[in-house]
Structure formats: C-alpha cells, structure tokens
Design a protein around this motif. Sequence first.
Motif, PDB file in Angstrom:
ATOM      1  N   MET A  50      10.857 -23.756  12.531  1.00  0.00           N
ATOM      2  CA  MET A  50       9.773 -23.204  12.600  1.00  0.00           C
ATOM      3  C   MET A  50       9.202 -22.687  11.071  1.00  0.00           C
ATOM      4  SD  MET A  50       9.285 -19.263  14.330  1.00  0.00           S
ATOM      5  CE  MET A  50       9.629 -20.180  16.059  1.00  0.00           C
ATOM      6  N   THR A  51       7.956 -23.035  11.039  1.00  0.00           N
ATOM      7  CA  THR A  51       7.245 -22.627   9.759  1.00  0.00           C
ATOM      8  C   THR A  51       6.837 -21.281   9.659  1.00  0.00           C
ATOM      9  OG1 THR A  51       4.983 -23.188  10.225  1.00  0.00           O
ATOM     10  CG2 THR A  51       6.288 -25.218   9.649  1.00  0.00           C
ATOM     11  N   GLY A  52       6.660 -20.721   8.477  1.00  0.00           N
ATOM     12  CA  GLY A  52       6.123 -19.374   8.348  1.00  0.00           C
ATOM     13  C   GLY A  52       4.882 -18.699   8.966  1.00  0.00           C
ATOM     14  N   SER A  53       4.164 -20.061   9.324  1.00  0.00           N
ATOM     15  CA  SER A  53       2.819 -19.664   9.885  1.00  0.00           C
ATOM     16  C   SER A  53       2.847 -19.344  11.431  1.00  0.00           C
ATOM     17  CB  SER A  53       1.651 -20.696   9.594  1.00  0.00           C
ATOM     18  OG  SER A  53       2.322 -22.057  10.080  1.00  0.00           O
ATOM     19  N   GLU A  54       4.111 -20.029  11.945  1.00  0.00           N
ATOM     20  CA  GLU A  54       4.332 -20.067  13.280  1.00  0.00           C
ATOM     21  C   GLU A  54       4.651 -18.455  13.811  1.00  0.00           C
ATOM     22  OE1 GLU A  54       6.895 -23.195  14.070  1.00  0.00           O
ATOM     23  OE2 GLU A  54       5.362 -24.581  14.416  1.00  0.00           O
ATOM     24  N   GLU A  55       4.177 -18.297  14.870  1.00  0.00           N
ATOM     25  CA  GLU A  55       4.676 -16.583  15.387  1.00  0.00           C
ATOM     26  C   GLU A  55       5.871 -17.062  16.407  1.00  0.00           C
ATOM     27  OE1 GLU A  55       1.427 -14.948  17.139  1.00  0.00           O
ATOM     28  OE2 GLU A  55       0.183 -14.819  15.430  1.00  0.00           O
ATOM     29  N   SER A  56       6.652 -15.902  16.597  1.00  0.00           N
ATOM     30  CA  SER A  56       7.820 -16.031  17.445  1.00  0.00           C
ATOM     31  C   SER A  56       7.179 -15.960  18.792  1.00  0.00           C
ATOM     32  CB  SER A  56       8.589 -14.706  17.160  1.00  0.00           C
ATOM     33  OG  SER A  56       8.997 -14.635  15.812  1.00  0.00           O
ATOM     34  N   PRO A  57       7.947 -16.555  19.792  1.00  0.00           N
ATOM     35  CA  PRO A  57       7.509 -16.691  21.222  1.00  0.00           C
ATOM     36  C   PRO A  57       7.446 -15.383  21.720  1.00  0.00           C
ATOM     37  CG  PRO A  57       9.731 -17.677  20.886  1.00  0.00           C
ATOM     38  CD  PRO A  57       9.189 -17.339  19.434  1.00  0.00           C
ATOM     39  N   ALA A  58       6.580 -15.240  22.670  1.00  0.00           N
ATOM     40  CA  ALA A  58       6.472 -13.754  23.354  1.00  0.00           C
ATOM     41  C   ALA A  58       5.996 -13.980  24.690  1.00  0.00           C
ATOM     42  CB  ALA A  58       5.725 -12.663  22.467  1.00  0.00           C
ATOM     43  N   PHE A  59       6.207 -12.993  25.440  1.00  0.00           N
ATOM     44  CA  PHE A  59       5.754 -13.066  26.886  1.00  0.00           C
ATOM     45  C   PHE A  59       4.932 -12.087  27.370  1.00  0.00           C
ATOM     46  CE2 PHE A  59       6.090 -13.007  31.550  1.00  0.00           C
ATOM     47  CZ  PHE A  59       5.339 -14.290  31.891  1.00  0.00           C
ATOM     48  N   ARG A  60       3.623 -11.922  27.650  1.00  0.00           N
ATOM     49  CA  ARG A  60       2.772 -10.922  27.897  1.00  0.00           C
ATOM     50  C   ARG A  60       2.680 -10.582  29.341  1.00  0.00           C
ATOM     51  NH1 ARG A  60      -2.153 -13.049  25.020  1.00  0.00           N
ATOM     52  NH2 ARG A  60      -1.282 -14.873  26.319  1.00  0.00           N
ATOM     53  N   LEU A  61       2.935  -9.660  30.033  1.00  0.00           N
ATOM     54  CA  LEU A  61       3.039  -9.405  31.492  1.00  0.00           C
ATOM     55  C   LEU A  61       2.054  -8.214  31.825  1.00  0.00           C
ATOM     56  CD1 LEU A  61       4.024  -9.933  34.186  1.00  0.00           C
ATOM     57  CD2 LEU A  61       5.688  -8.319  33.750  1.00  0.00           C
ATOM     58  N   ALA A  62       0.924  -8.365  32.510  1.00  0.00           N
ATOM     59  CA  ALA A  62       0.125  -7.423  33.134  1.00  0.00           C
ATOM     60  C   ALA A  62       0.631  -6.809  34.493  1.00  0.00           C
ATOM     61  CB  ALA A  62      -1.357  -8.036  33.230  1.00  0.00           C
ATOM     62  N   TYR A  63       0.146  -5.699  34.731  1.00  0.00           N
ATOM     63  CA  TYR A  63       0.462  -5.416  36.187  1.00  0.00           C
ATOM     64  C   TYR A  63      -0.563  -4.208  36.660  1.00  0.00           C
ATOM     65  CZ  TYR A  63       2.776  -1.277  34.053  1.00  0.00           C
ATOM     66  OH  TYR A  63       3.190  -0.158  33.245  1.00  0.00           O
ATOM     67  N   VAL A  64      -0.806  -4.121  37.803  1.00  0.00           N
ATOM     68  CA  VAL A  64      -1.554  -3.298  38.411  1.00  0.00           C
ATOM     69  C   VAL A  64      -1.137  -1.877  38.684  1.00  0.00           C
ATOM     70  CG1 VAL A  64      -3.308  -5.163  39.168  1.00  0.00           C
ATOM     71  CG2 VAL A  64      -1.476  -4.174  40.528  1.00  0.00           C
ATOM     72  N   PRO A  65      -1.680  -0.793  38.781  1.00  0.00           N
ATOM     73  CA  PRO A  65      -1.066   0.159  39.206  1.00  0.00           C
ATOM     74  C   PRO A  65      -0.391   0.418  40.453  1.00  0.00           C
ATOM     75  CG  PRO A  65      -3.346   0.700  38.352  1.00  0.00           C
ATOM     76  CD  PRO A  65      -3.233  -0.659  38.569  1.00  0.00           C
ATOM     77  N   GLY A  66       0.728   1.021  40.583  1.00  0.00           N
ATOM     78  CA  GLY A  66       1.564   0.818  41.825  1.00  0.00           C
ATOM     79  C   GLY A  66       2.703   0.031  41.753  1.00  0.00           C
ATOM     80  N   VAL A  67       2.785  -1.186  41.060  1.00  0.00           N
ATOM     81  CA  VAL A  67       3.435  -2.102  40.977  1.00  0.00           C
ATOM     82  C   VAL A  67       4.799  -1.444  39.826  1.00  0.00           C
ATOM     83  CG1 VAL A  67       4.189  -4.516  40.335  1.00  0.00           C
ATOM     84  CG2 VAL A  67       2.205  -4.224  41.667  1.00  0.00           C
ATOM     85  N   THR A  68       5.916  -1.739  39.987  1.00  0.00           N
ATOM     86  CA  THR A  68       6.855  -1.359  38.920  1.00  0.00           C
ATOM     87  C   THR A  68       7.610  -2.438  38.623  1.00  0.00           C
ATOM     88  OG1 THR A  68       7.100   0.879  40.470  1.00  0.00           O
ATOM     89  CG2 THR A  68       8.868   0.350  38.841  1.00  0.00           C
ATOM     90  N   PRO A  69       7.431  -3.169  37.577  1.00  0.00           N
ATOM     91  CA  PRO A  69       7.833  -4.404  37.116  1.00  0.00           C
ATOM     92  C   PRO A  69       9.437  -4.156  36.380  1.00  0.00           C
ATOM     93  CG  PRO A  69       6.260  -3.956  35.337  1.00  0.00           C
ATOM     94  CD  PRO A  69       6.491  -2.763  36.649  1.00  0.00           C
ATOM     95  N   SER A  70       9.803  -2.992  36.490  1.00  0.00           N
ATOM     96  CA  SER A  70      11.000  -2.690  35.757  1.00  0.00           C
ATOM     97  C   SER A  70      12.230  -3.314  35.658  1.00  0.00           C
ATOM     98  CB  SER A  70      11.593  -1.138  35.737  1.00  0.00           C
ATOM     99  OG  SER A  70      11.784  -0.899  36.954  1.00  0.00           O
ATOM    100  N   LYS A  71      12.552  -3.648  37.118  1.00  0.00           N
ATOM    101  CA  LYS A  71      13.764  -4.754  37.513  1.00  0.00           C
ATOM    102  C   LYS A  71      13.667  -6.006  36.760  1.00  0.00           C
ATOM    103  CE  LYS A  71      15.738  -7.091  41.422  1.00  0.00           C
ATOM    104  NZ  LYS A  71      15.534  -7.221  43.055  1.00  0.00           N
ATOM    105  N   TRP A  72      12.434  -6.622  36.915  1.00  0.00           N
ATOM    106  CA  TRP A  72      12.193  -8.025  36.430  1.00  0.00           C
ATOM    107  C   TRP A  72      12.173  -8.156  34.888  1.00  0.00           C
ATOM    108  CZ3 TRP A  72       8.237  -6.901  40.220  1.00  0.00           C
ATOM    109  CH2 TRP A  72       8.553  -7.374  41.789  1.00  0.00           C
ATOM    110  N   VAL A  73      11.633  -7.027  34.096  1.00  0.00           N
ATOM    111  CA  VAL A  73      11.720  -6.808  32.642  1.00  0.00           C
ATOM    112  C   VAL A  73      13.264  -6.731  32.187  1.00  0.00           C
ATOM    113  CG1 VAL A  73      10.964  -5.634  30.895  1.00  0.00           C
ATOM    114  CG2 VAL A  73       9.569  -5.848  32.675  1.00  0.00           C
ATOM    115  N   ARG A  74      13.897  -6.093  32.938  1.00  0.00           N
ATOM    116  CA  ARG A  74      15.276  -5.857  32.443  1.00  0.00           C
ATOM    117  C   ARG A  74      16.190  -7.159  32.583  1.00  0.00           C
ATOM    118  NH1 ARG A  74      19.421  -5.674  35.647  1.00  0.00           N
ATOM    119  NH2 ARG A  74      18.316  -5.077  37.608  1.00  0.00           N
ATOM    120  N   ILE A  75      15.830  -8.065  33.606  1.00  0.00           N
ATOM    121  CA  ILE A  75      16.675  -9.164  33.684  1.00  0.00           C
ATOM    122  C   ILE A  75      15.999 -10.158  32.627  1.00  0.00           C
ATOM    123  CG2 ILE A  75      16.842 -11.306  35.336  1.00  0.00           C
ATOM    124  CD1 ILE A  75      16.441  -9.329  37.841  1.00  0.00           C
TER     125      ILE A  75
END
Length: 266
Positions: free
Chosen positions: A1-26
């Motif tokens: 990986m070169t210095g210009s490349e960013e580390s991989p990341a995953f962006r997750l959106a969720y609407v009110p009422g949904v609780t994604p904590s279980k899946w985030v923990r896994i």
Amino acid sequence: MTGSEESPAFRLAYVPGVTPSKWVRIWNERLPDVPLTLTTVSAAEAPGLLRARGADAGFVRLPIDRTDLSAIPLYTETTVVVIPKDHLVAAVEEVSAEELADEIVLHPLDDTLDWERPPGRPALERPATTEDAVELVAAGVGLLVVPQSLARLYHRKDLTYRTLTGVPESRVALSWAEEEIAPDLVEEFIGIVRGRTVNSSRGRTPTPPQPKTKRADKSGAPRKAAAGKSSGKASGKAAGKPGGKNARGGAGAPKSGAKRGKPRRP
C-alpha cells in the motif's frame, strides 16, 4: 500500500428505529482491521444517500425507489398506536383500525407506513417529524400510528402504545448501490446480517482443512493400541500354558523322585 492510499473502511447508514449494534459487534470481531462508521439518516433521505455513495450500505424502510439500488428484506415490524397512558385504548392489548375511526390520528411528513388511507380523522396540520408527533400526542392533540421500534425510540413516561391490526406494517431491508464502491466489504456485511458463519464458503478467512496425515494418525492410533493389547493377551496365554504345565510337571517330579529314592527295609 502506498502512502497516498487510504485504509479500507466500511460506512453503514441506518434509519431511526433500527439497532445495528449486533451486526457492528460481529463486524469488529471478524474484521478488526477495517473500521466501520455509522451514520443516522431519515427514512426519506436514505435511498439518496446510498445512490450518492455517501454510505456503502444502509438499513432502510421499504418501500423505496429501487432505481440503481439493491435491497434484501430482513424483517417486518409490528404496527402500534401511541396513546396517553390514561386513554381508553390503554385498557386493551390490541385495537383495530376501525376502532380509531372517531380519533384524531396524526400523520407526520416522515411517516414510513405505506398507507392507502390512514385510520382515524386527520389533524388540521401534519407534523414535520415523528418525534414532533409524539410530543403532540403527549399534549393530548391526537394519536399516532408508527412501527413499534419508533414507539420505543421516542418513548415517554406519560405515553404507552398498543398493537394495531388491519394496517400496513413496516419492512426493514439492507440496501446498497448496485455499482458499489467496496463490493467485497458489502458482501462481508451481507453475510454477517444473514447469519453466515466465519467458516462459510463466502467467509473472509475460512478455516483451512486439516492435513490427511493427521487424520490418518489419529484414526490409526487406536488400531495400534488395540493390536498391542490383543497381542499382549495372546502372548500371555501362550506363555501361561507352558508355564502352567511346567509348574504342574515340576511339582509332580519330586513326588515320583521321592518314591524312587525311599530306602527299602532290610
């Protein structure tokens, strides 16, 4: 990986009422080297955010415009009516839409239920948000029909809710853009949400199969032990037979010898 490349990341959106904590923990357990960031977005804005690649995937409420989006329905929520604790409806476990015909039922602009016609009598104005509508219920202005998770999210001590029958129900889905930026990461999250184990054929780091030699050694060891045990018994019997005969024969020899060696009387 070169210095210009960013580390991989995953962006997750969720609407009110949904609780994604279980899946985030896994996710954090399985992919500790890939950070997951969360973004709360309104139900109306969620599809646009995904199309604009503002998130890699998101939990949305159906129905949505599926143009350029993929979606996997996950579960359906119970619909409830939010009421003051001293309301007559609070005396029962569930109520039908027809029984609300004489009630003023608030219909917020961000309502997520797919109504053909909302129950009850409409208010003079529609509240801007579900949260605003909850405040109006507490003020005695009317009642509110929402998915159960939203009733829990905006819970107040002076309010309660009851199951409402004969009305639409909210369906929650996982959605992402059809031409996603990080397809491998999206696939990983789909697997987590669907309950796919880490050893699945689609998993990221499946456990390698054990070498055949180890399995052969493991299965062969009992056979060797059994063979030794069997040969030990056989050798013991074989040794015991001559030993027994010799012992008996040895005991008989002195007797016959003693007979022959007994002195004769003159």
